[in-house]
Design an enzyme around this catalytic site. Sequence first.
Site, mmCIF file in Angstrom:
data_model
loop_
_atom_site.group_PDB
_atom_site.id
_atom_site.type_symbol
_atom_site.label_atom_id
_atom_site.label_comp_id
_atom_site.label_asym_id
_atom_site.label_seq_id
_atom_site.Cartn_x
_atom_site.Cartn_y
_atom_site.Cartn_z
ATOM 1 N N ASN A 9 9.954 40.683 3.785
ATOM 2 C CA ASN A 9 8.658 41.318 3.510
ATOM 3 C C ASN A 9 7.676 40.835 4.576
ATOM 4 O O ASN A 9 7.223 39.693 4.531
ATOM 5 C CB ASN A 9 8.174 40.921 2.107
ATOM 6 N N TRP A 10 7.373 41.714 5.500
ATOM 7 C CA TRP A 10 6.508 41.304 6.623
ATOM 8 C C TRP A 10 5.031 41.281 6.268
ATOM 9 O O TRP A 10 4.204 40.858 7.068
ATOM 10 C CB TRP A 10 6.710 42.243 7.817
ATOM 11 N N LYS A 11 4.687 41.810 5.116
ATOM 12 C CA LYS A 11 3.271 41.906 4.711
ATOM 13 C C LYS A 11 2.481 42.639 5.817
ATOM 14 O O LYS A 11 3.033 43.518 6.456
ATOM 15 C CB LYS A 11 2.709 40.517 4.403
ATOM 16 N N HIS A 95 4.029 43.436 -6.028
ATOM 17 C CA HIS A 95 3.965 42.107 -5.404
ATOM 18 C C HIS A 95 2.703 41.386 -5.894
ATOM 19 O O HIS A 95 1.666 42.018 -6.104
ATOM 20 C CB HIS A 95 3.939 42.261 -3.873
ATOM 21 N N GLU A 97 0.550 39.705 -4.434
ATOM 22 C CA GLU A 97 -0.652 39.903 -3.598
ATOM 23 C C GLU A 97 -1.314 41.240 -3.930
ATOM 24 O O GLU A 97 -2.542 41.364 -3.881
ATOM 25 C CB GLU A 97 -0.258 39.830 -2.115
ATOM 26 N N GLU A 167 9.303 36.114 -8.525
ATOM 27 C CA GLU A 167 8.494 35.444 -7.510
ATOM 28 C C GLU A 167 7.386 34.639 -8.193
ATOM 29 O O GLU A 167 6.303 35.181 -8.483
ATOM 30 C CB GLU A 167 7.864 36.481 -6.583
ATOM 31 N N GLY A 173 4.193 31.706 -0.199
ATOM 32 C CA GLY A 173 3.391 31.328 0.960
ATOM 33 C C GLY A 173 2.819 29.922 0.886
ATOM 34 O O GLY A 173 1.925 29.572 1.651
ATOM 35 N N SER A 213 8.661 30.965 -0.684
ATOM 36 C CA SER A 213 8.909 29.879 0.276
ATOM 37 C C SER A 213 10.389 29.650 0.574
ATOM 38 O O SER A 213 10.835 28.518 0.703
ATOM 39 C CB SER A 213 8.243 28.585 -0.212
ATOM 40 N N GLY A 234 9.139 36.114 2.723
ATOM 41 C CA GLY A 234 7.906 36.496 3.403
ATOM 42 C C GLY A 234 7.810 35.823 4.755
ATOM 43 O O GLY A 234 8.368 36.278 5.755
ATOM 44 N N GLY A 235 7.135 34.675 4.795
ATOM 45 C CA GLY A 235 6.857 33.973 6.048
ATOM 46 C C GLY A 235 8.063 33.792 6.958
ATOM 47 O O GLY A 235 7.989 34.051 8.162
#
Length: 252
Positions: A9-11, A95, A97, A167, A173, A213, A234-235
């Site tokens: 997930n590149w956001k 998600h 966010e 999640e 993150g 994470s 993600g990251g």
Amino acid sequence: MQKKLIVGNWKMNKTPAEAAIFVRALQKNVGAANEVDLVLCPPFTALAAVYNITSGSNIILGAQNVYWEDSGAYTGEVSAAMLKEAGCKYVIIGHSERRKYFGETNETVNKKLRSALNVELIPILCIGEGLTERENGEAFRVVEDHLREGLNEISKEEMQGVVIAYEPVWAIGTGKVATTNEAKEIHLLIYELLDKIYGKNISSSTRVIYGGSVTPENISSLLDESEISGVLVGGASLKADSFSQIIVRSVK
Ligand code: PEP
């Protein structure tokens, strides 16, 4: 045994040009990577660039969001059919966010799920508790609410095409990954709830993946647990090196 599902997930990161560079590097690093199901979820604006390079390969395209209406005066929104035609097979829905910054609720998440399933896009339904909820002993209740309300009026047949992503918000993150036991406990709860809602055996065909994470360092211990069907990253999915290592370590 079902392949592990690895979702990047590149956001809101990477332009089309940056996305193309990343995908070429990933392909070079992990080659065929046929032992996992590999999904990349770039921003809408990079979907075409990623599709052009990955079409016909083992890298599958996904989106990060969808709107529930088919078309109309909804400035800035994108429909499920549009995503499908852009080459997406998956779409991340709900998600944390989006729940936090864009006011998504279990009800709107459910509408989005419905619209994805209507065009046979595979929804990745994100659920999970926040830190205060965990500290107050409310994790099970929050996960149950997210799951039941998110899946409202989704049939048993449709469930075959749904992925659940657990999640925990406190792990996204933050660098604070859930322990394998914490993740496993909630995954078992999700399987149990799915069997309660849909009748026995639905859980054996549903993928429940973990997100929060995930790194090359912790991927192996997470995926050693048979209850964890894959990961949402993600990251660590933003750098070709770290994401490649995650993929390589997922098949060991
Ligand atoms: C995510 O975006 O879903 C996620 C899990 O992020 P990170 O891996 O950076 O915690």
